[in-house]
Design a protein around this motif. Structure first.
Motif, PDB file in Angstrom:
ATOM      1  N   LEU A   4       0.836  -1.185   0.000  1.00 17.21           N
ATOM      2  CA  LEU A   4       0.000   0.000   0.000  1.00 17.21           C
ATOM      3  C   LEU A   4       0.871   1.235   0.000  1.00 17.21           C
ATOM      4  N   VAL A   5       0.679   2.114  -0.980  1.00 20.52           N
ATOM      5  CA  VAL A   5       1.488   3.322  -1.111  1.00 20.52           C
ATOM      6  C   VAL A   5       0.550   4.524  -1.189  1.00 20.52           C
ATOM      7  N   GLU A   6       0.583   5.352  -0.150  1.00 19.70           N
ATOM      8  CA  GLU A   6      -0.296   6.515  -0.082  1.00 19.70           C
ATOM      9  C   GLU A   6       0.337   7.740  -0.732  1.00 19.70           C
ATOM     10  N   SER A   7      -0.523   8.653  -1.172  1.00 18.86           N
ATOM     11  CA  SER A   7      -0.085   9.950  -1.662  1.00 18.86           C
ATOM     12  C   SER A   7      -1.241  10.937  -1.511  1.00 18.86           C
ATOM     13  N   GLY A   8      -0.936  12.224  -1.630  1.00 18.14           N
ATOM     14  CA  GLY A   8      -1.979  13.235  -1.617  1.00 18.14           C
ATOM     15  C   GLY A   8      -2.110  14.038  -0.349  1.00 18.14           C
ATOM     16  N   GLY A   9      -1.317  13.726   0.662  1.00 15.56           N
ATOM     17  CA  GLY A   9      -1.384  14.521   1.886  1.00 15.56           C
ATOM     18  C   GLY A   9      -0.823  15.913   1.674  1.00 15.56           C
ATOM     19  N   GLY A  10      -0.985  16.755   2.658  1.00 15.12           N
ATOM     20  CA  GLY A  10      -0.467  18.115   2.576  1.00 15.12           C
ATOM     21  C   GLY A  10      -1.047  18.993   3.653  1.00 15.12           C
ATOM     22  N   ALA A  37      -7.075   4.733   7.882  1.00 14.40           N
ATOM     23  CA  ALA A  37      -6.987   4.966   9.319  1.00 14.40           C
ATOM     24  C   ALA A  37      -6.143   6.211   9.527  1.00 14.40           C
ATOM     25  N   ARG A  38      -6.199   6.786  10.700  1.00 20.83           N
ATOM     26  CA  ARG A  38      -5.388   7.967  10.989  1.00 20.83           C
ATOM     27  C   ARG A  38      -4.920   7.932  12.430  1.00 20.83           C
ATOM     28  N   GLN A  39      -3.824   8.642  12.652  1.00 21.75           N
ATOM     29  CA  GLN A  39      -3.279   8.758  13.997  1.00 21.75           C
ATOM     30  C   GLN A  39      -2.809  10.180  14.226  1.00 21.75           C
ATOM     31  N   MET A  92      -1.611  11.677  10.741  1.00 20.38           N
ATOM     32  CA  MET A  92      -0.996  10.840   9.720  1.00 20.38           C
ATOM     33  C   MET A  92      -2.089   9.888   9.243  1.00 20.38           C
ATOM     34  N   TYR A  93      -2.302   9.856   7.954  1.00 18.43           N
ATOM     35  CA  TYR A  93      -3.330   9.004   7.380  1.00 18.43           C
ATOM     36  C   TYR A  93      -2.686   7.789   6.725  1.00 18.43           C
ATOM     37  N   TYR A  94      -3.263   6.631   7.007  1.00 21.03           N
ATOM     38  CA  TYR A  94      -2.731   5.382   6.508  1.00 21.03           C
ATOM     39  C   TYR A  94      -3.757   4.644   5.657  1.00 21.03           C
ATOM     40  N   CYS A  95      -3.323   4.192   4.517  1.00 18.18           N
ATOM     41  CA  CYS A  95      -4.105   3.249   3.738  1.00 18.18           C
ATOM     42  C   CYS A  95      -4.008   1.906   4.454  1.00 18.18           C
ATOM     43  N   GLN A 120       0.970  12.604   5.651  1.00 19.57           N
ATOM     44  CA  GLN A 120       0.581  13.588   6.653  1.00 19.57           C
ATOM     45  C   GLN A 120      -0.467  14.553   6.111  1.00 19.57           C
ATOM     46  N   VAL A 121      -1.492  14.794   6.894  1.00 19.10           N
ATOM     47  CA  VAL A 121      -2.515  15.804   6.603  1.00 19.10           C
ATOM     48  C   VAL A 121      -2.514  16.804   7.754  1.00 19.10           C
ATOM     49  N   THR A 122      -2.326  18.072   7.422  1.00 14.49           N
ATOM     50  CA  THR A 122      -2.306  19.131   8.427  1.00 14.49           C
ATOM     51  C   THR A 122      -3.325  20.193   8.056  1.00 14.49           C
TER      52      THR A 122
END
Length: 125
Positions: A4-10, A37-39, A92-95, A120-122
């Motif tokens: 699983l490879v995430e992208s698109g945070g910011g 999921a997120r933490q 931090m968002y996780y696939c 990471q989503v901020t």
């Protein structure tokens, strides 16, 4: 093993939008269950949304009406469209995959068996 490879945070301001993507490589089995999921700092990991191969979807209450999970079965990409973002969505968002329970629209997302590296989503106020 599914990778699983995430992208698109910011970083966005309060009320902004982001779309997260997750490449499901190298394959996706016919029967699947994936999600996000997120933490947040100082908190435990929580399931945000889940979707299975029967089209069942669930969301944690705090994101209902704002987030939308979807999957492109041809491109093998999982998405999380996040609208009306709030500072409390910062995390931090996780696939995630391998749901450890059923996906039901009237329940929160199940726990997951594995996760990606996270993005990471901020959200600033």
């Amino acid at each position: 093993q599914v990778q699983l490879v995430e992208s698109g945070g910011g970083s966005v301001e309060d009320g902004g939008s982001l779309r997260l993507s997750c490449a499901l490589t190298p394959y996706m089995i016919n029967t699947y269950c994936f999600g996000w999921a997120r933490q947040a700092p100082g908190k435990g990991r929580e399931g945000v949304a889940a979707i299975d191969s029967e089209g069942m979807i669930s969301y944690v209450d705090s994101v209902k009406g704002r987030f939308t999970i979807s999957i492109d079965n041809v491109k093998k990409i999982l998405y999380l469209q996040m609208n009306s973002l709030k500072p409390e969505d910062t995390a931090m968002y996780y696939c995630a995959g391998a749901c450890r329970g059923p996906v039901r629209s009237d329940s929160e997302p199940p726990d997951f068996g594995f996760w990606g590296q996270g993005t990471q989503v901020t959200v600033s106020s």
